[in-house]
Design a protein around this motif. Structure first.
Motif, PDB file in Angstrom:
ATOM      1  N   VAL A 179       0.862  -1.181   0.000  1.00  0.00           N
ATOM      2  CA  VAL A 179       0.000   0.000   0.000  1.00  0.00           C
ATOM      3  C   VAL A 179       0.893   1.224   0.000  1.00  0.00           C
ATOM      4  O   VAL A 179       1.936   1.249   0.658  1.00  0.00           O
ATOM      5  CB  VAL A 179      -0.946   0.005   1.224  1.00  0.00           C
ATOM      6  CG1 VAL A 179      -0.173   0.006   2.521  1.00  0.00           C
ATOM      7  CG2 VAL A 179      -1.892   1.188   1.165  1.00  0.00           C
ATOM      8  N   SER A 180       0.519   2.220  -0.786  1.00  0.00           N
ATOM      9  CA  SER A 180       1.341   3.426  -0.855  1.00  0.00           C
ATOM     10  C   SER A 180       0.467   4.637  -1.095  1.00  0.00           C
ATOM     11  O   SER A 180      -0.636   4.543  -1.633  1.00  0.00           O
ATOM     12  CB  SER A 180       2.386   3.307  -1.965  1.00  0.00           C
ATOM     13  OG  SER A 180       1.764   3.161  -3.232  1.00  0.00           O
ATOM     14  N   SER A 181       0.978   5.788  -0.673  1.00  0.00           N
ATOM     15  CA  SER A 181       0.302   7.066  -0.875  1.00  0.00           C
ATOM     16  C   SER A 181       1.374   8.124  -1.026  1.00  0.00           C
ATOM     17  O   SER A 181       2.573   7.818  -1.073  1.00  0.00           O
ATOM     18  CB  SER A 181      -0.610   7.388   0.319  1.00  0.00           C
ATOM     19  OG  SER A 181       0.168   7.737   1.444  1.00  0.00           O
ATOM     20  N   ALA A 182       0.953   9.377  -1.066  1.00  0.00           N
ATOM     21  CA  ALA A 182       1.926  10.453  -1.189  1.00  0.00           C
ATOM     22  C   ALA A 182       2.857  10.510   0.016  1.00  0.00           C
ATOM     23  O   ALA A 182       3.960  11.060  -0.064  1.00  0.00           O
ATOM     24  CB  ALA A 182       1.196  11.792  -1.355  1.00  0.00           C
ATOM     25  N   ALA A 183       2.432   9.943   1.153  1.00  0.00           N
ATOM     26  CA  ALA A 183       3.259   9.962   2.363  1.00  0.00           C
ATOM     27  C   ALA A 183       4.287   8.841   2.399  1.00  0.00           C
ATOM     28  O   ALA A 183       5.182   8.836   3.243  1.00  0.00           O
ATOM     29  CB  ALA A 183       2.368   9.878   3.600  1.00  0.00           C
ATOM     30  N   GLY A 184       4.170   7.862   1.506  1.00  0.00           N
ATOM     31  CA  GLY A 184       5.083   6.717   1.513  1.00  0.00           C
ATOM     32  C   GLY A 184       4.301   5.430   1.393  1.00  0.00           C
ATOM     33  O   GLY A 184       3.109   5.441   1.093  1.00  0.00           O
ATOM     34  N   GLY A 185       4.970   4.304   1.643  1.00  0.00           N
ATOM     35  CA  GLY A 185       4.267   3.039   1.513  1.00  0.00           C
ATOM     36  C   GLY A 185       5.004   1.872   2.109  1.00  0.00           C
ATOM     37  O   GLY A 185       6.117   1.999   2.626  1.00  0.00           O
ATOM     38  N   PHE A 186       4.362   0.691   2.069  1.00  0.00           N
ATOM     39  CA  PHE A 186       4.904  -0.539   2.627  1.00  0.00           C
ATOM     40  C   PHE A 186       4.662  -1.691   1.668  1.00  0.00           C
ATOM     41  O   PHE A 186       3.752  -1.655   0.854  1.00  0.00           O
ATOM     42  CB  PHE A 186       4.208  -0.932   3.931  1.00  0.00           C
ATOM     43  CG  PHE A 186       4.069   0.138   4.949  1.00  0.00           C
ATOM     44  CD1 PHE A 186       2.832   0.685   5.205  1.00  0.00           C
ATOM     45  CD2 PHE A 186       5.154   0.583   5.668  1.00  0.00           C
ATOM     46  CE1 PHE A 186       2.678   1.661   6.161  1.00  0.00           C
ATOM     47  CE2 PHE A 186       5.016   1.559   6.627  1.00  0.00           C
ATOM     48  CZ  PHE A 186       3.774   2.102   6.879  1.00  0.00           C
ATOM     49  N   VAL A 187       5.426  -2.746   1.886  1.00  0.00           N
ATOM     50  CA  VAL A 187       5.117  -4.070   1.354  1.00  0.00           C
ATOM     51  C   VAL A 187       5.102  -5.014   2.547  1.00  0.00           C
ATOM     52  O   VAL A 187       6.044  -5.027   3.344  1.00  0.00           O
ATOM     53  CB  VAL A 187       6.141  -4.540   0.311  1.00  0.00           C
ATOM     54  CG1 VAL A 187       5.841  -5.975  -0.104  1.00  0.00           C
ATOM     55  CG2 VAL A 187       6.122  -3.619  -0.899  1.00  0.00           C
ATOM     56  N   ALA A 188       4.023  -5.787   2.710  1.00  0.00           N
ATOM     57  CA  ALA A 188       3.897  -6.731   3.817  1.00  0.00           C
ATOM     58  C   ALA A 188       3.961  -8.159   3.292  1.00  0.00           C
ATOM     59  O   ALA A 188       3.310  -8.490   2.295  1.00  0.00           O
ATOM     60  CB  ALA A 188       2.590  -6.506   4.564  1.00  0.00           C
ATOM     61  N   ARG A 189       4.767  -8.977   3.976  1.00  0.00           N
ATOM     62  CA  ARG A 189       4.826 -10.414   3.693  1.00  0.00           C
ATOM     63  C   ARG A 189       4.709 -11.155   5.018  1.00  0.00           C
ATOM     64  O   ARG A 189       4.972 -10.595   6.076  1.00  0.00           O
ATOM     65  CB  ARG A 189       6.128 -10.768   2.964  1.00  0.00           C
ATOM     66  CG  ARG A 189       6.227 -10.129   1.572  1.00  0.00           C
ATOM     67  CD  ARG A 189       7.533 -10.495   0.873  1.00  0.00           C
ATOM     68  NE  ARG A 189       7.567  -9.999  -0.497  1.00  0.00           N
ATOM     69  CZ  ARG A 189       7.990  -8.796  -0.859  1.00  0.00           C
ATOM     70  NH1 ARG A 189       8.412  -7.946   0.068  1.00  0.00           N
ATOM     71  NH2 ARG A 189       7.979  -8.424  -2.122  1.00  0.00           N
ATOM     72  N   TRP A 190       4.337 -12.431   4.968  1.00  0.00           N
ATOM     73  CA  TRP A 190       4.061 -13.166   6.185  1.00  0.00           C
ATOM     74  C   TRP A 190       4.365 -14.643   5.986  1.00  0.00           C
ATOM     75  O   TRP A 190       4.480 -15.129   4.857  1.00  0.00           O
ATOM     76  CB  TRP A 190       2.598 -12.984   6.593  1.00  0.00           C
ATOM     77  CG  TRP A 190       1.658 -13.317   5.473  1.00  0.00           C
ATOM     78  CD1 TRP A 190       1.108 -14.524   5.177  1.00  0.00           C
ATOM     79  CD2 TRP A 190       1.203 -12.413   4.450  1.00  0.00           C
ATOM     80  NE1 TRP A 190       0.336 -14.450   4.049  1.00  0.00           N
ATOM     81  CE2 TRP A 190       0.371 -13.158   3.579  1.00  0.00           C
ATOM     82  CE3 TRP A 190       1.413 -11.057   4.190  1.00  0.00           C
ATOM     83  CZ2 TRP A 190      -0.236 -12.588   2.471  1.00  0.00           C
ATOM     84  CZ3 TRP A 190       0.790 -10.499   3.088  1.00  0.00           C
ATOM     85  CH2 TRP A 190      -0.020 -11.255   2.245  1.00  0.00           C
ATOM     86  N   ARG A 191       4.458 -15.357   7.090  1.00  0.00           N
ATOM     87  CA  ARG A 191       4.622 -16.816   7.062  1.00  0.00           C
ATOM     88  C   ARG A 191       4.084 -17.377   8.381  1.00  0.00           C
ATOM     89  O   ARG A 191       4.034 -16.693   9.395  1.00  0.00           O
ATOM     90  CB  ARG A 191       6.091 -17.212   6.882  1.00  0.00           C
ATOM     91  CG  ARG A 191       7.026 -16.736   7.978  1.00  0.00           C
ATOM     92  CD  ARG A 191       8.467 -17.187   7.709  1.00  0.00           C
ATOM     93  NE  ARG A 191       9.385 -16.765   8.767  1.00  0.00           N
ATOM     94  CZ  ARG A 191      10.027 -15.608   8.798  1.00  0.00           C
ATOM     95  NH1 ARG A 191       9.871 -14.748   7.798  1.00  0.00           N
ATOM     96  NH2 ARG A 191      10.834 -15.306   9.806  1.00  0.00           N
ATOM     97  N   TRP A 219       4.977 -11.542  10.538  1.00  0.00           N
ATOM     98  CA  TRP A 219       4.713 -10.639   9.433  1.00  0.00           C
ATOM     99  C   TRP A 219       5.829  -9.611   9.392  1.00  0.00           C
ATOM    100  O   TRP A 219       6.342  -9.181  10.427  1.00  0.00           O
ATOM    101  CB  TRP A 219       3.338  -9.995   9.492  1.00  0.00           C
ATOM    102  CG  TRP A 219       3.015  -9.089  10.646  1.00  0.00           C
ATOM    103  CD1 TRP A 219       2.410  -9.437  11.805  1.00  0.00           C
ATOM    104  CD2 TRP A 219       3.234  -7.667  10.724  1.00  0.00           C
ATOM    105  NE1 TRP A 219       2.240  -8.340  12.614  1.00  0.00           N
ATOM    106  CE2 TRP A 219       2.734  -7.231  11.968  1.00  0.00           C
ATOM    107  CE3 TRP A 219       3.794  -6.721   9.870  1.00  0.00           C
ATOM    108  CZ2 TRP A 219       2.783  -5.909  12.388  1.00  0.00           C
ATOM    109  CZ3 TRP A 219       3.850  -5.399  10.284  1.00  0.00           C
ATOM    110  CH2 TRP A 219       3.352  -5.005  11.516  1.00  0.00           C
ATOM    111  N   ALA A 220       6.238  -9.286   8.189  1.00  0.00           N
ATOM    112  CA  ALA A 220       7.362  -8.375   7.970  1.00  0.00           C
ATOM    113  C   ALA A 220       6.908  -7.212   7.113  1.00  0.00           C
ATOM    114  O   ALA A 220       6.146  -7.374   6.157  1.00  0.00           O
ATOM    115  CB  ALA A 220       8.518  -9.108   7.303  1.00  0.00           C
ATOM    116  N   LEU A 221       7.400  -6.045   7.459  1.00  0.00           N
ATOM    117  CA  LEU A 221       7.011  -4.816   6.790  1.00  0.00           C
ATOM    118  C   LEU A 221       8.251  -4.124   6.267  1.00  0.00           C
ATOM    119  O   LEU A 221       9.179  -3.836   7.026  1.00  0.00           O
ATOM    120  CB  LEU A 221       6.297  -3.905   7.791  1.00  0.00           C
ATOM    121  CG  LEU A 221       5.469  -2.750   7.254  1.00  0.00           C
ATOM    122  CD1 LEU A 221       4.253  -3.273   6.524  1.00  0.00           C
ATOM    123  CD2 LEU A 221       5.039  -1.857   8.421  1.00  0.00           C
ATOM    124  N   SER A 222       8.292  -3.906   4.964  1.00  0.00           N
ATOM    125  CA  SER A 222       9.409  -3.180   4.368  1.00  0.00           C
ATOM    126  C   SER A 222       8.862  -1.988   3.603  1.00  0.00           C
ATOM    127  O   SER A 222       7.777  -2.047   3.030  1.00  0.00           O
ATOM    128  CB  SER A 222      10.215  -4.091   3.431  1.00  0.00           C
ATOM    129  OG  SER A 222       9.395  -4.640   2.431  1.00  0.00           O
TER     130      SER A 222
END
Length: 641
Positions: free
Chosen positions: A333-345, A369-372
Motif C-alpha cells: 500500500v502506498s500514498s503520497a506519504a510513503g508506503g509498505f510491502v507486507a509479507r508473512w509466514r 509478518w514483515a514490513l518493508s
C-alpha cells in the motif's frame, strides 16, 4: 463473547420478536458474566429505537462513522452482576431490560453526562426489592455507585483500570523514514519521520473469543487468564540485541519485534488460536496484491478493492475469484506519504478492510509478518487491476487556473436566506451557513431538498448541497471518516475568521471554498457536498498521481482519494481538488455512494485553512493515461524480483 450480525425474518420484524430475542440473550449474557454490551447501528435502522429501550447509550454528539453507524454501549449487565453479588433475589431472578425506568422515551444519550471530567451513565430499574439506581463510567465500565432503595449500596465496585500507554520501545527503519513504537497496552504504531500515521496494531486477540481488529476493542478481554491489577500494563518488555521481547501475563501471548536492515519483523507466539490485525492508516492510497509473482494494483475502493464488505467488516469475497486466490504472496500500500510491502509466514492471511492483511494464527505455532518500505524511485509499478469490469486507468481532466472573485450576498430575506449571482453561478445561502443551492448556467450542480429537509440515509438530516463542519481526526481506526450534517455547519464569513468558511467564483465554470477551523480544533475540517450526479455516473479518482475510472459509481461503496471528478446529471463533469498549504498528504476526498444521494467529504487537518476548487468541465473520454499512445491501457504486471 463476540457476534457479527443477527437478522430477523422480515415477516417477524416490527413486532415483539426483536425484544423477546434480546431478553432471552440478555439472561444468557448475565449467566456468562459479561459486563458490557456493545453494538453498532445506523440511526436510520428501526432497531436503533430497540437498542435505546434496552439500555444502550452513546456519548452526546456522537457522529456516525464512515459507514454511517454509531457505536452504542450498555453497562447494565455489570450493574446487575454487582447487585446480584450481595443480593440473592437479584442473583436468582435478574431483572429484564423491561424493568428500566423511562425506557420508552429514552434517547441514545439519555442519562449520559460529564461529571468531574469523565463521562458517566445513570441507570434506573425497578426490582422486586426496590428501585435500582446506578452510575457507571461510560469509558472504563467502572461502577461508580449503585444502590437499591431497600438499603443495598455498593460504591466503586469492579473498577477496571484504564489501559496504560507508556512507550516501551522505539526504533526506525528504511534509513529513518519510518518510526515504529510499542506501548504498555501492546499497541504497535508506525509513522513517518515527520509524524504522519501509517499503521497501527493492537495486541493480538484470541480467535473466536474477543472481537478481532479494532472494532469494539476494550481494556478487559474475555481470554485473559488473570484479572489486571490497578495500573498494571498489559505487556512487559525486555530489550534484545535485535529489538524487543514482549509478553503478557494476562493472556500468555508473546511477541518479538526486530529491525533487520530495512525491514520491521513481528513474530507472535501463543498456545491458542490468535488474530493479528495491523491496520493501515495511510489515506488516498493505492493497494497492491501479489499473486504468483505478479502485482495487481488499484485505488482503495471499499467493497471491491481490497475485496472486503466495507472499511470495517470482514471480507465476503476473494481477491480475484480464480486460481490466483490460492496464493496471495504479498500486499503493498502506498500514498503520497510513503508506503509498505507486507509479507508473512506461519499464518493464514485474510484481506479484510484496511488490514495489511489480517492474520489468522494457529495455536502452538509461531507466525511472522514483515514490513518493508517502498524506496523512492523503486515503487511497485503495474497497470493491471483485478476488476477490469469496474476499474480502468485513464487521464485526469484538464482544469483552468483562475483567481477567485469574492461572492457578495444579497440582503437576507424574511427566512434568513441570501442569494448571490457571480459570472454564470447562482448561489443560495441557507440560514445557519450551509450552501443550499449552486446553479451554473441554469443547471443544478448540487443536489438538495431545499427548502425542505430529508434524511440523508443512514446518516443525518439533510437540507443543503454543501456545508463545512469540524470533525474528529479521520485516522482513528474505530471511526474512520465521520459524517456530520448541515445542522453542524460552520457559518459563512467573507473575512476568513476562525470557525467559518468563505467562497469565491473562479473563472466561468467553478467556485473555490476555503474553510478555516478554530485554532483550538485538533481534528479535521470537512467540506461536504451532495453533487447532482447522473444516476449511472462514472467517477474519476486520483491516487498517488494516477487516475482511475470507477465504473458504476452509483453502486454501494466508499473510498478515499487525492481528487475526484464525477459526472453530473446535465452531462458535464464536476472536478473536485483540495489543497492545504501545499501539503497534499493531509488532504483527502472521501466518497460514499449507494446509501442515498452521493455524499462527498473534502477533508483536511484543522491546523490550517482547507481550500477546495470545484470546476465544471465537459466530459472527455480518454482511454489511456500515457501520452502518445492510443487504445485501452496495456495490462502490465511486475514480477517481484
Amino acid at each position: 463473547m463476540y457476534a457479527d450480525i443477527y437478522l430477523i425474518d422480515p415477516q417477524y420484524r416490527n413486532s415483539r420478536a426483536g425484544g423477546d430475542l434480546f431478553a432471552a440473550a440478555y439472561l444468557r449474557i448475565l449467566k456468562r458474566g459479561v459486563r458490557t454490551l456493545r453494538t453498532e447501528v445506523s440511526p436510520a435502522n428501526p432497531a436503533f429505537a430497540l437498542y435505546t429501550r434496552v439500555g444502550f447509550r452513546c456519548l452526546p454528539g456522537a457522529l456516525p462513522d464512515q459507514r454511517g453507524y454509531i457505536e452504542m454501549v450498555s453497562h447494565l449487565p455489570g450493574v446487575i452482576i454487582d447487585v446480584g453479588a450481595v443480593h440473592r433475589e437479584v442473583r436468582e431472578n435478574p431483572p429484564s431490560f423491561r424493568a428500566l425506568d423511562g425506557r420508552r422515551g429514552a434517547g441514545p444519550s439519555s442519562g449520559v453526562e460529564l461529571i468531574d471530567d469523565r463521562w458517566v451513565v445513570h441507570y434506573e430499574a425497578q426490582l422486586v426489592t426496590g428501585l435500582l439506581q446506578a452510575t457507571v463510567d461510560f469509558v472504563t465500565n467502572e461502577t461508580v455507585a449503585v444502590g437499591v432503595s431497600s438499603g443495598t449500596s455498593i460504591t466503586n465496585a469492579e473498577a477496571v483500570p484504564a489501559p496504560s500507554s507508556r512507550e516501551l520501545w522505539r526504533a526506525s527503519f528504511m534509513s529513518g523514514r519510518w518510526i515504529v513504537t510499542v506501548d504498555e497496552s501492546g499497541t504497535l504504531r508506525v509513522e513517518s519521520a515527520d509524524g504522519i500515521p501509517a499503521l497501527i496494531e493492537q495486541w493480538p486477540v484470541a480467535r473466536g473469543v474477543d472481537p478481532p481488529g479494532w472494532r469494539n476493542a476494550t481494556a478487559r478481554r474475555a481470554a485473559d487468564r488473570d484479572e489486571p491489577t490497578v495500573g498494571e500494563p498489559r505487556v512487559t518488555a525486555t530489550e534484545t540485541a535485535e529489538g524487543v521481547y514482549l509478553v503478557s501475563r494476562l493472556d500468555g501471548i508473546s511477541r518479538t519485534l526486530s529491525v533487520h536492515d530495512n525491514t520491521l519483523e513481528v513474530r507472535t507466539r501463543a498456545d491458542r488460536d490468535l488474530i493479528s490485525s495491523p491496520w493501515v492508516r495511510l489515506r488516498n492510497a493505492v493497494w497492491r496484491v501479489a499473486s504468483h509473482g505478479e502485482w495487481y494494483a488499484g485505488p482503495v475502493r471499499q467493497g471491491l478493492w481490497p475485496p472486503s464488505a466495507t472499511d470495517f467488516e470482514p471480507a465476503v469475497r476473494p481477491a480475484f475469484q480464480d486460481d490466483r486466490d490460492k496464493r496471495i504472496d504479498a500486499v503493498g500500500v502506498s500514498s503520497a506519504a510513503g508506503g509498505f510491502v507486507a509479507r508473512w509466514r506461519g499464518a493464514e492471511a485474510r484481506l479484510e478492510g484496511m488490514h495489511l492483511p489480517q492474520l489468522l494464527i494457529n495455536g502452538e505455532s509461531e507466525a511472522t509478518w514483515a514490513l518493508s518500505g517502498i524506496p523512492e524511485g523503486d515503487a511497485i509499478r503495474c497497470a493491471a487491476s483485478p476488476g477490469a469490469q469496474y476499474l480502468e486507468e485513464v487521464a485526469w481532466p484538464t482544469t483552468e487556473s483562475a483567481n477567485g472573485v469574492p461572492v457578495s450576498w444579497d440582503v437576507a430575506d424574511d427566512y434568513g436566506t441570501r442569494q448571490a449571482l457571480v459570472v454564470d453561478s447562482a448561489l443560495t445561502l441557507a440560514p445557519g451557513g450551509a450552501l443550499a443551492q449552486w446553479r451554473q448556467n441554469q443547471s443544478e450542480v448540487l443536489a438538495s431538498p431545499w427548502p425542505s429537509t430529508r434524511t440523508l440515509d443512514p446518516l443525518v438530516d439533510w437540507h443543503a448541497g454543501l456545508w463545512v463542519s469540524a470533525l474528529p481526526a479521520r485516522l482513528d481506526p474505530t471511526i474512520g471518516s465521520a459524517w456530520a450534517g448541515p445542522d453542524t455547519a460552520m457559518p459563512w464569513s467573507d473575512d476568513r475568521v476562525e470557525g467559518s468558511w468563505s467562497c469565491s467564483v473562479t473563472g466561468t465554470h467553478g467556485i473555490r471554498v476555503t474553510a478555516t477551523a478554530r485554532s483550538t480544533e485538533s481534528g479535521d475540517t470537512a467540506i461536504f457536498l451532495t453533487p447532482a450526479v447522473d444516476e449511472d455516473a462514472d467517477l474519476l479518482v486520483r491516487a498517488e498521481g494516477r487516475t482511475w475510472r470507477l465504473l458504476g459509481a452509483h453502486r454501494r461503496w466508499e473510498g478515499g482519494f487525492e481528487a475526484v471528478a464525477v459526472s453530473l446529471a446535465d452531462g458535464r463533469q464536476l472536478v473536485i481538488e483540495p489543497r492545504q498549504d501545499n501539503r497534499a498528504p493531509s488532504c483527502e476526498v472521501f466518497v460514499r455512494a449507494g446509501h442515498g444521494p452521493m455524499l462527498i467529504a473534502c477533508l483536511g487537518r484543522a491546523d490550517s485553512p482547507l481550500h477546495v476548487d470545484f470546476q465544471i468541465r465537459p466530459i472527455v473520454r480518454v482511454s489511456d493515461h500515457r501520452s502518445g499512445s492510443s487504445g485501452p491501457p496495456s495490462i502490465e504486471a511486475m514480477t517481484r524480483g
